[in-house]
Motif scaffolding. Structure first.
Motif, PDB file in Angstrom:
ATOM      1  N   ASN A 177      13.689   0.275   4.225  1.00 39.86           N
ATOM      2  CA  ASN A 177      12.911   1.390   4.659  1.00 39.86           C
ATOM      3  C   ASN A 177      13.502   2.034   5.999  1.00 39.86           C
ATOM      4  O   ASN A 177      13.781   1.273   7.043  1.00 39.86           O
ATOM      5  N   PHE A 189       3.619   3.007   6.234  1.00 39.80           N
ATOM      6  CA  PHE A 189       3.750   1.474   6.330  1.00 39.80           C
ATOM      7  C   PHE A 189       2.674   0.741   5.831  1.00 39.80           C
ATOM      8  O   PHE A 189       2.615  -0.349   5.301  1.00 39.80           O
ATOM      9  N   GLN A 233       1.877   0.868   2.263  1.00 35.13           N
ATOM     10  CA  GLN A 233       2.957  -0.283   1.620  1.00 35.13           C
ATOM     11  C   GLN A 233       2.536  -1.488   1.758  1.00 35.13           C
ATOM     12  O   GLN A 233       2.474  -2.338   0.644  1.00 35.13           O
TER      13      GLN A 233
END
Length: 161
Positions: free
Chosen positions: A135, A90, A93
């Motif tokens: 996600n 994450f 990202q």
């Protein structure tokens, strides 16, 4: 995250005074700063160079008024299953998402708090579905629209240095 040298720079009262000035106006000349703190322009230049090298000063930037361009949202993200690998994925990202201005890993009911800036709420609706709803690691995300900013401060007070 800035990395520190093995031996951190020790800040004296001159350094703290210089930092107070450049946090508010980093375009002020070394001579003008020197006049205000009682040092020569070359001493100010050397001290600023040392603070930049030691990452006390992380970056020199211009702060754009976000209200001029789009909308700011505060987003909390909560993971379904918390693992170091999911957190790392994450964090990688969000590093790639220009809309995410700030990302904080936090304690409490949420795992992350993001400051997101987008051109419109319509853009955000599509963007958030793509980034968060797709996600599988994310259980929930909540978005709060910032109507206006009542205080935005980047400077750290010299008493806290």
């Amino acid at each position: 995250m800035p990395t520190k040298n093995a031996k951190p720079l020790e800040l004296d009262e001159f350094d703290r005074a210089i930092l107070q000035i450049v946090q508010r106006d980093n375009l002020m000349s070394h001579a003008a700063i020197g006049e205000r703190v009682g040092l020569s322009a070359s001493a100010v230049r050397r001290r600023l160079a040392a603070m930049r090298e030691d990452k006390v000063i992380a970056r020199d930037v211009a702060i754009v008024d976000a209200n001029t361009f789009g909308v700011t949202l505060i987003v909390t993200v909560t993971f379904a299953v918390e693992t170091p690998e999911r957190y790392a994925a994450f964090e990688a990202q969000v590093q790639e998402l220009s809309q995410v201005r700030q990302c904080y890993h936090v304690a409490g009911s949420a795992d992350y708090i993001l400051i997101v800036h987008v051109p419109s709420l319509q853009f955000y609706e599509t963007w958030s579905m793509e980034q968060f709803m797709r996600n599988d690691a994310i259980r929930r995300y909540d978005s709060v629209v910032a109507w206006s900013c009542k205080k935005f401060e980047t400077a750290i007070d010299s008493a806290d240095l």
